[in-house]
Design a protein around this motif. Structure first.
Motif, short mmCIF file in Angstrom:
data_model
loop_
_atom_site.label_atom_id
_atom_site.label_comp_id
_atom_site.label_asym_id
_atom_site.label_seq_id
_atom_site.Cartn_x
_atom_site.Cartn_y
_atom_site.Cartn_z
N ASN A 1 0.18 -1.44 0.41
CA ASN A 1 -0.11 0.25 0.17
C ASN A 1 1.41 1.42 0.10
O ASN A 1 0.35 1.92 -0.20
CB ASN A 1 -0.79 -0.31 0.75
CG ASN A 1 -2.00 -1.04 1.22
OD1 ASN A 1 -2.57 -0.77 -0.08
ND2 ASN A 1 -2.12 -2.03 2.32
N GLY A 2 1.91 1.21 0.12
CA GLY A 2 3.11 2.15 0.50
C GLY A 2 2.69 3.44 1.92
O GLY A 2 2.47 3.21 2.47
N LEU A 3 3.64 4.71 0.84
CA LEU A 3 2.78 5.26 2.52
C LEU A 3 1.98 6.54 2.12
O LEU A 3 2.35 7.29 1.18
CB LEU A 3 3.90 5.96 3.12
CG LEU A 3 5.16 4.97 3.66
CD1 LEU A 3 6.27 6.04 3.83
CD2 LEU A 3 4.30 4.57 4.53
N THR A 4 0.80 6.22 2.51
CA THR A 4 -0.39 7.63 2.17
C THR A 4 -0.84 8.42 3.30
O THR A 4 -0.25 7.86 4.48
CB THR A 4 -1.72 7.01 1.64
OG1 THR A 4 -1.76 5.71 2.44
CG2 THR A 4 -1.20 6.00 0.45
N ASP A 5 -1.74 8.81 3.08
CA ASP A 5 -2.09 10.38 4.16
C ASP A 5 -1.28 11.30 4.45
O ASP A 5 -1.20 10.86 6.03
CB ASP A 5 -2.94 9.13 5.57
CG ASP A 5 -3.81 10.16 6.28
OD1 ASP A 5 -3.70 11.29 5.60
OD2 ASP A 5 -4.45 9.42 6.56
N LEU A 6 -0.36 11.61 4.04
CA LEU A 6 1.05 12.27 4.25
C LEU A 6 0.61 14.01 5.01
O LEU A 6 0.00 14.28 4.46
CB LEU A 6 2.05 12.35 3.67
CG LEU A 6 2.85 10.94 2.92
CD1 LEU A 6 3.31 11.31 1.98
CD2 LEU A 6 3.17 10.09 4.10
N GLY A 7 1.38 14.08 5.87
CA GLY A 7 1.19 15.61 6.46
C GLY A 7 2.13 16.17 5.10
O GLY A 7 2.58 15.41 3.95
N TRP A 8 2.02 17.65 6.00
CA TRP A 8 2.58 18.80 4.23
C TRP A 8 3.93 18.93 4.41
O TRP A 8 4.60 19.29 6.26
CB TRP A 8 1.83 20.11 4.12
CG TRP A 8 0.65 19.28 3.65
CD1 TRP A 8 0.29 18.77 2.55
CD2 TRP A 8 -0.51 20.93 3.80
NE1 TRP A 8 -1.18 18.76 2.32
CE2 TRP A 8 -1.56 19.86 2.65
CE3 TRP A 8 -1.07 21.92 4.48
CZ2 TRP A 8 -3.05 20.60 3.25
CZ3 TRP A 8 -2.16 21.97 4.18
CH2 TRP A 8 -3.58 21.67 3.37
N LEU A 9 5.07 19.20 4.14
CA LEU A 9 5.83 20.14 4.56
C LEU A 9 5.82 21.81 4.95
O LEU A 9 4.98 21.80 4.00
CB LEU A 9 6.50 20.08 2.76
CG LEU A 9 8.29 20.97 2.59
CD1 LEU A 9 9.48 19.76 3.52
CD2 LEU A 9 8.53 21.20 1.12
#
Lengths: 390, 248
Positions: free
Chosen positions: A196-204
């Protein structure tokens, strides 16, 4: 030698050609930096930002394939590594990681799969989770996006080029390696979220400013980065080292007999190319908000080579434009369902035609046209190389 | 120090076959030495051994007193050995000027070459060599488009630009027209004295034009060594050449 072969490469780099070259660079940079003035649809800007990232991959490919003669069919490895490093940091900054009932961030997928009663802390929620600890610093993750590809590429290329492996064998080794790492990545599910990988990330976030991917500012982060990489790359190939590198591509034995450690040049440029790909991975995550094992799919690495071939692998800018152009056209065409499948066929066909008839791609066409124009202006017919006095 | 190249008991054993077998010779500084020998005598293998392409199994090679036996090619090159191949070997996708510029770099390292311009001294050397090899009309031509003769001269020019102390030439006139051969003899004669040169050559007319001392090889061994007149009348040499039709 017959003069027929002259169409494959410019027979000279005249002043006009150099000026034209810089003019094209200038126009390109102005267009990239000026795009937000014309395009006010942030969704399209975000899309273009991703294509600019692919353009950066085109530069990386041109550097290793065009200038060093090293066909790397596993550039996705470095792109993927770069993407994951930054994605790990941004994952920890995401709201979902901070709302897991712990005062320290923990990725949601680790909790879903945690053993009952496990401590909800990065140190020990599972066996490998401690690796995530330093990634709580966004800058650490971003630095690793470039450092890890550099280290991996340096170790890999040192062994390959010291043993004088060349040509198709390098392509096979890099291809096998990207597949291997992709498998490992998927297999290490507890710390990578596997398939699934890394999803639902925060913003830089820089100095309190959050780079929402759908903001002009984020576009500029990518556009300025691309400009800097393009100009640095251009400087690099214009140096003496860049010239010597090209000589090792043409005839490594001759370069050795002139006193150059050919492997050192190959290692240096291969590693730089990997660093650029890693940086591209970082930017892609900032713009696309995910990292996935699909970055290490064979198909993606081969696509990069196709972009560079179509744009012109002997030209950094050519390869960059090739990547941007193909992806933009693809995005436009893919809106229609019928074209979506046919597109792969079309791009495959274009690739075959380019390899057969335009070994220097679009950049080659531009140079040829300019050369023709120049000769006409001088009033001399297409010249053949003056032969030896006989 | 007048001994430029000292080859002592050099041997290479390819699984029982000794292509070069206990070969010994000393080439003085500024000398032009021609190596003659029938096909298979080991001449090209000797050049491979001296330049580091092939590793020797016994013996040693010294360049101005420094031991360069079995070092990597680029290290041997940096010590001052330049080599011209039988098949012209130039950078075919680079222009003639770029070819010479690559040869001119006094610095071999990657990081030292991360600069845009050549040092003045290197640039001056490139200009000198351009004049000497008469390559000005084709300076901006890609080397792959040169005529056979021009390509050979470019390669010679690169060795001079490289400032090789000892130059190895493997059949420099192979495949050349008469006029080209003549011009090559001129270039080599211009290099005489300022460079130490070791030439492998079959073309006797050409050898007569350039030769001072001749070394004859046979079956990997030294057969005879001396000035032209002495070699031509040497009975051992005549005998070795009988199988291949004598010296011609």
């Amino acid at each position: 030698m017959s003069s027929e072969t002259s169409s494959t490469l410019p027979s000279s780099t005249s002043r006009l050609q150099r000026h034209a070259d810089w003019a094209v660079y200038a126009v390109f940079i102005v267009m990239v930096l000026g795009a937000p003035l014309v395009i006010d649809d942030v969704f399209w800007l975000n899309r273009i930002a991703k294509y600019l990232v692919f353009g950066m991959l085109g530069i990386a490919i041109a550097l290793s394939w065009g200038y060093a003669g090293i066909l790397n069919l596993g550039q996705g490895l470095f792109f993927g590594l770069g993407a994951y490093m930054t994605a790990m940091s941004l994952k920890l900054m995401s709201a979902t990681s901070l709302q897991q009932g712990s005062d320290k961030p923990v990725p949601d997928f680790m909790l879903w799969n945690a053993e009952p009663g496990a401590v909800t802390d990065l140190c020990c929620i599972n066996k490998g989770s401690f690796l995530w600890i330093p990634f709580q610093s966004q800058w650490f993750g971003m630095a690793m996006s470039i450092v890890i590809p550099l280290i991996v590429a340096f170790v890999l290329s040192s062994s390959i080029f010291r043993l004088r492996v060349s040509g198709v064998y390098v392509a096979i080794i890099t291809l096998a390696l990207v597949l291997l790492v992709r498998l490992l990545l998927i297999d290490a599910q507890p710390i990578t979220n596997g398939f699934n990988g890394l999803t639902d990330l925060g913003w830089l976030t820089i100095g309190g400013f959050e780079f929402d991917p759908y903001m002009v500012e984020t576009y500029y982060v990518v556009a300025v980065s691309l400009t800097v990489v393009l100009l640095l790359g251009r400087w690099l190939v214009s140096t003496r080292a860049g010239l010597i590198l090209q000589s090792t591509r043409d005839d490594p034995t001759r370069a050795r007999y002139l006193g150059y450690d050919v492997a050192a040049y190959q290692i240096f440029f291969f590693t730089i190319s990997a660093g650029i790909a890693g940086f591209a991975g970082l930017l892609y995550v900032v713009a696309a908000e995910f990292a996935s094992p699909s970055f290490m799919d064979i198909g993606f690495s081969i696509s990069m080579v196709v972009w560079a071939a179509v744009g012109g692998r002997n030209s950094l800018l050519g390869a960059c434009i090739g990547a941007i152009l193909i992806n933009t056209v693809e995005a436009t065409v893919s809106e229609t369902e019928i074209f979506k499948e046919a597109w792969k066929l079309i791009i495959g066909g274009i690739f075959v035609l380019v390899v057969l008839y335009l070994p220097n791609g679009l950049a080659g066409i531009a140079r040829d046209l300019l050369g023709r124009f120049e000769r006409r202006r001088k009033g001399t017919p297409a010249e053949t190389a003056p032969k030896a006095a006989e | 120090m007048n001994e430029a190249l000292t080859i002592d008991g050099l041997t290479v054993d390819f699984g029982g076959f000794k292509a070069v077998d206990g070969f010994t010779t000393v080439v003085q500084k500024g000398e032009l030495r021609v190596i003659l020998g029938p096909n298979g005598a080991g001449k090209t293998t000797l050049m491979d051994l001296v330049s580091g392409k092939t590793a020797s199994t016994q013996g040693s090679v010294h360049l101005f007193g420094e031991n360069i036996t079995n070092r990597p090619e680029h290290i041997i090159a940096r010590h001052g050995i330049g080599r011209k191949f039988q098949i012209p070997s130039v950078f075919r996708d680079l222009t003639v000027r770029q070819n010479l510029e690559v040869a001119a770099s006094g610095e071999p390292g990657v990081f030292r070459n991360l600069r845009l311009h050549m040092v003045a001294e290197d640039r001056a050397r490139v200009e000198d060599v351009i004049a000497m090899t008469r390559l000005e009309p084709v300076l901006d031509t890609v080397a792959g488009e040169l005529s056979h003769g021009q390509m050979q001269w470019l390669e010679l020019g690169m060795l001079i630009t490289q400032q090789a102390k000892v130059i190895l030439l493997d059949e420099p006139t192979a495949g050349m027209t008469h006029a080209e051969t003549f011009r090559t003899a001129e270039i080599i004669n211009e290099m005489k004295g300022s460079h130490t040169i070791l030439v492998v050559e079959h073309d006797m007319a050409f050898v007569r034009k350039i030769a001072e001392r001749i070394t004859v090889m046979h079956m990997g061994k030294l057969l005879a060594e001396g000035p032209m007149e002495k070699i031509e009348t040497d009975p051992k040499v005549r005998e070795a050449y009988l199988g291949s039709g004598g010296i011609h």
